[in-house]
Design a protein around this motif. Sequence first.
Motif, PDB file in Angstrom:
ATOM      1  N   GLU A   8      -0.365  -3.880   0.941  1.00 28.25           N
ATOM      2  CA  GLU A   8       0.054  -2.483   0.868  1.00 28.25           C
ATOM      3  C   GLU A   8       0.011  -2.068  -0.595  1.00 28.25           C
ATOM      4  N   TRP A  10       1.042   1.284  -3.107  1.00 22.12           N
ATOM      5  CA  TRP A  10       1.495   2.645  -3.366  1.00 22.12           C
ATOM      6  C   TRP A  10       0.637   3.270  -4.465  1.00 22.12           C
ATOM      7  N   ARG A  11       0.497   4.580  -4.404  1.00 20.65           N
ATOM      8  CA  ARG A  11      -0.386   5.282  -5.325  1.00 20.65           C
ATOM      9  C   ARG A  11       0.155   5.242  -6.754  1.00 20.65           C
ATOM     10  N   MET A  33       6.272   6.758  -4.437  1.00 19.52           N
ATOM     11  CA  MET A  33       6.853   6.024  -3.314  1.00 19.52           C
ATOM     12  C   MET A  33       6.525   6.733  -2.001  1.00 19.52           C
ATOM     13  N   PRO A  34       6.691   6.067  -0.853  1.00 19.99           N
ATOM     14  CA  PRO A  34       6.338   6.659   0.434  1.00 19.99           C
ATOM     15  C   PRO A  34       7.046   7.978   0.734  1.00 19.99           C
ATOM     16  N   ASP A  35       8.256   8.175   0.189  1.00 23.67           N
ATOM     17  CA  ASP A  35       8.976   9.422   0.445  1.00 23.67           C
ATOM     18  C   ASP A  35       8.570  10.540  -0.523  1.00 23.67           C
TER      19      ASP A  35
END
Length: 208
Positions: A8, A10-11, A33-35
């Motif tokens: 995985e 994250w950008r 982050m994903p949120d």
Amino acid sequence: MRIQDTPEEWRVTATATPFTGNKTSVRTDEVVMPDGSRTSRDYQVHPGSVAIVALDEEGRVIVVRQYRHPVRQRLWEIPAGLLDIPGENPLHAAQRELYEEAHVKAEDWRVLTDVYTSPGGSDEAVRIFLARGISEAEGERYEGDHEEADMERARVPLDELIAGILAGELHNTCLAAGVLAAHAARSGAGFESLRPADAPWPARPFEA
């Protein structure tokens, strides 16, 4: 559900390298982050390492003892070393390190385990091998320098190392992971069930 680590990423919106050393560097990434929130992560960029549980016919493991300045201790460890060349075959690196640190060679090589030593602060990946069929290497003994200049060597029964790990007397990550993995393999399906020495290693891809 199968318990298995999965890739995985994250950008990353920005990255910087505030420190570059001889072998490693420190990187700072700005991460989304994903949120949707943003954070920064500082971590050591590491070329990767190999380590070897060299087990002789009497069930003893070859260990070395050397000073480790960051923790201010002289630690008992298994032979290990950096992957100095990008894409280097880890088995070849392990064979080199076993020769240099213990002046022995091995006939049978298998992968014991692959670990990240400190994934919260470093991308270091280590492949730990099991080496059996131990014999003295030919040629002159390798002369180390710095921490390796006064390196001690010993052969210690596997069970004695396990006792030291569980008693909090032995602390090196590769020694603990390798010795406990060797014990688990020996007590379980046996060493023949271990992965071959050239098993794929996604953390540090290499050429056969």
